[in-house]
Design a protein around this motif. Structure first.
Motif, PDB file in Angstrom:
ATOM      1  N   THR A 115       0.851  -1.193   0.000  1.00  0.00           N
ATOM      2  CA  THR A 115       0.000   0.000   0.000  1.00  0.00           C
ATOM      3  C   THR A 115       0.885   1.241   0.000  1.00  0.00           C
ATOM      4  N   PRO A 116       0.359   2.387  -0.398  1.00  0.00           N
ATOM      5  CA  PRO A 116      -0.971   2.629  -0.935  1.00  0.00           C
ATOM      6  C   PRO A 116      -1.168   1.868  -2.248  1.00  0.00           C
ATOM      7  N   LEU A 117      -2.411   1.552  -2.538  1.00  0.00           N
ATOM      8  CA  LEU A 117      -2.736   0.791  -3.732  1.00  0.00           C
ATOM      9  C   LEU A 117      -4.083   1.245  -4.280  1.00  0.00           C
ATOM     10  N   TYR A 118      -4.078   1.622  -5.564  1.00  0.00           N
ATOM     11  CA  TYR A 118      -5.336   1.924  -6.239  1.00  0.00           C
ATOM     12  C   TYR A 118      -5.934   0.615  -6.751  1.00  0.00           C
ATOM     13  N   VAL A 119      -7.224   0.421  -6.478  1.00  0.00           N
ATOM     14  CA  VAL A 119      -7.923  -0.788  -6.931  1.00  0.00           C
ATOM     15  C   VAL A 119      -9.110  -0.363  -7.785  1.00  0.00           C
ATOM     16  N   PHE A 120      -9.188  -0.889  -9.020  1.00  0.00           N
ATOM     17  CA  PHE A 120     -10.263  -0.528  -9.933  1.00  0.00           C
ATOM     18  C   PHE A 120     -11.164  -1.721 -10.216  1.00  0.00           C
ATOM     19  N   ASP A 121     -12.452  -1.477 -10.091  1.00  0.00           N
ATOM     20  CA  ASP A 121     -13.491  -2.470 -10.348  1.00  0.00           C
ATOM     21  C   ASP A 121     -13.799  -2.446 -11.846  1.00  0.00           C
ATOM     22  N   GLU A 122     -13.181  -3.345 -12.600  1.00  0.00           N
ATOM     23  CA  GLU A 122     -13.312  -3.316 -14.058  1.00  0.00           C
ATOM     24  C   GLU A 122     -14.741  -3.594 -14.516  1.00  0.00           C
ATOM     25  N   GLU A 123     -15.435  -4.438 -13.800  1.00  0.00           N
ATOM     26  CA  GLU A 123     -16.830  -4.726 -14.169  1.00  0.00           C
ATOM     27  C   GLU A 123     -17.684  -3.464 -14.097  1.00  0.00           C
ATOM     28  N   LEU A 124     -17.490  -2.670 -13.059  1.00  0.00           N
ATOM     29  CA  LEU A 124     -18.267  -1.439 -12.922  1.00  0.00           C
ATOM     30  C   LEU A 124     -17.897  -0.438 -14.017  1.00  0.00           C
ATOM     31  N   ILE A 125     -16.609  -0.336 -14.348  1.00  0.00           N
ATOM     32  CA  ILE A 125     -16.199   0.568 -15.425  1.00  0.00           C
ATOM     33  C   ILE A 125     -16.887   0.178 -16.722  1.00  0.00           C
ATOM     34  N   ARG A 126     -16.833  -1.093 -17.058  1.00  0.00           N
ATOM     35  CA  ARG A 126     -17.434  -1.553 -18.311  1.00  0.00           C
ATOM     36  C   ARG A 126     -18.950  -1.376 -18.312  1.00  0.00           C
ATOM     37  N   ASN A 127     -19.571  -1.632 -17.184  1.00  0.00           N
ATOM     38  CA  ASN A 127     -21.031  -1.441 -17.099  1.00  0.00           C
ATOM     39  C   ASN A 127     -21.406   0.026 -17.297  1.00  0.00           C
ATOM     40  N   ASN A 128     -20.622   0.925 -16.709  1.00  0.00           N
ATOM     41  CA  ASN A 128     -20.891   2.356 -16.892  1.00  0.00           C
ATOM     42  C   ASN A 128     -20.733   2.763 -18.351  1.00  0.00           C
ATOM     43  N   CYS A 129     -19.684   2.259 -18.999  1.00  0.00           N
ATOM     44  CA  CYS A 129     -19.482   2.548 -20.423  1.00  0.00           C
ATOM     45  C   CYS A 129     -20.675   2.065 -21.238  1.00  0.00           C
ATOM     46  N   ARG A 130     -21.140   0.866 -20.952  1.00  0.00           N
ATOM     47  CA  ARG A 130     -22.239   0.282 -21.720  1.00  0.00           C
ATOM     48  C   ARG A 130     -23.546   1.031 -21.491  1.00  0.00           C
TER      49      ARG A 130
END
Length: 431
Positions: free
Chosen positions: A30-45
């Protein structure tokens, strides 16, 4: 703390994308950025669907300044989004990612000569022209290279949306764009009529960021479409594309009440249809530029708790191993965030503390006066909704290395940005 996207809690321990936050902290530090790829893709869609990208040939251009490593460029290309860049560095990142140059909008109020040359050389789809200086440079460079460049004019429509003063950009007193009220836009249009290597195809406006009300965007639609008609009648110039910018607000803390992507898109589409019928003009291609609303809630930051300073009857400072170097927004904008201890989710609260960063600045405070569960040195703390402008605005202040970034989806994680080492910090320094 509100859970976003694929966040789940099992045995009081938080997971994102099916991966334990404790495991991520242990594996990547840490520190560590964590990205929820499923949420990113859902928002794009959702944007592609509700903004009628396929049906009406409208465009959604991701605002790269929010977060733009190579991996993100590839992701948004896969999701059928265009890209808004604001610098030569962002443009070059997109180029190295193999992003289609014709799907890029190049913004910026003071593009350098080298940046303009790079954009023209790479074949950027649209330059969003901000001023007369840039306009003349593009024409000159296009002539030298025997190229023609499509552009938008950026305008300041005079809309003062309810947001932080530093992120208002649509009001008259702004460093961005051609002003309507003093006739600058019309002077620019008259000038371009004599240019041979520039083709004006549209207008752009951006009224601000973190805006919760839909009404200012509808006012913007009305202003822009009336301009389309006026410019056609006065100058016989057909504007076929209207870029409404971005700025839709997102949830950071309990006082935020954002609209959904669906509400935002449908309101704009409906208003544009209604206004075009009223004006008796053809509906142009509509473009929007969401950044924060795609990425913010999909990102979180993990920290390790270090020193805890209890000032009796005053305040308890809980210090973490990051701070303003990985999230400048609390210091810059007084931005609010939520947090929790990843292995104590659901435990009783009752401890009022201030989450402090490790920088040598008294203003390095991530979250002030928050009610939280019992917290101890060595705990892993998470702050949520740090996806936008966390990593992209990070710095090496105090010679602190930049944090790593991982993407998680379906129980798997992928390192997309390595952690800087001390040797990396010195790569550009001469001995």
């Amino acid at each position: 703390m509100k859970l976003h996207g694929s966040m789940t809690v099992e045995n009081n321990t938080l997971s994102i994308g099916g991966v334990s936050c404790l495991d991520l902290a242990q594996k990547y530090s840490t520190p560590l950025y964590v990205f929820d790829e499923e949420l990113i893709r859902n928002n794009c869609r959702e944007y592609v669907n509700y903004f009628k990208v396929n049906e009406n040939k409208n465009k959604v251009a991701y605002a790269g300044k929010a977060f733009l490593p190579i991996y993100m460029c590839k992701l948004i290309n896969e999701e059928n989004l265009c890209l808004d860049v604001v610098s030569g560095g962002e443009l070059y990142t997109a180029y190295k990612a193999g992003f289609p140059m014709e799907n890029i909008l190049f913004h910026g109020n003071n593009k350098t000569i080298d940046e303009i040359k790079l954009g023209i050389d790479l074949g950027v789809g649209r330059f969003v022209v901000d001023n007369f200086y840039e306009l003349d440079l593009i024409e000159k460079i296009c002539i030298e290279n025997n190229k023609t460049q499509k552009i938008y004019f950026r305008i300041t429509p005079g809309i003062e949306a309810h947001t932080h003063d530093y992120i208002k950009t649509g009001q008259i007193d702004s460093k961005f764009g051609f002003t309507l009220t003093n006739g600058e836009l019309y002077d620019a249009i008259k000038k371009i009529l004599n240019y041979k290597n520039i083709k004006l195809v549209g207008l752009h406006a951006h009224i601000g960021s973190q805006i919760f009300d839909i009404e200012p965007f509808l006012d913007e639609v009305d202003i822009m479409l009336n301009l389309v008609k006026e410019i056609k009648e006065k100058y016989n110039v057909d504007l076929t594309e209207i870029d409404l910018g971005g700025g839709i607000g997102v949830y950071y803390s309990k006082n935020d009440k954002p609209k959904t992507i669906k509400d935002f898109c449908e309101a704009i589409i409906s208003k544009a249809d209604e206004t075009c019928k009223k004006l008796n003009i053809e509906l142009p291609t509509l473009i929007i530029e969401p950044g924060r609303s795609i990425i913010a809630n999909a990102g979180s930051t993990l920290y390790t708790v270090g020193s805890i300073k209890d000032i009796k009857d005053i305040r308890t400072y809980v210090s973490v191993d990051g701070g303003m170097t990985d999230n400048i927004r609390p210091s810059l904008y007084q931005a609010k965030y939520e947090c929790s201890v990843v292995n104590k989710i659901g435990n009783n609260k009752g401890n009022n503390v201030t989450i402090a960063g490790k920088c040598c600045e008294s203003g390095d405070i991530l979250i002030g006066d928050i009610d939280i569960m019992k917290i101890e040195s060595g705990d892993i703390l998470i702050t949520t909704s740090t996806g936008a402008y966390g990593y992209s605005m990070s710095s090496n202040y105090n010679k602190i290395p930049k944090a790593a970034v991982v993407s998680v989806i379906n129980g798997e994680e992928k390192l997309i940005c390595k952690r800087q080492s001390y040797e990396d910090l010195l790569l550009l320094e001469m001995q």
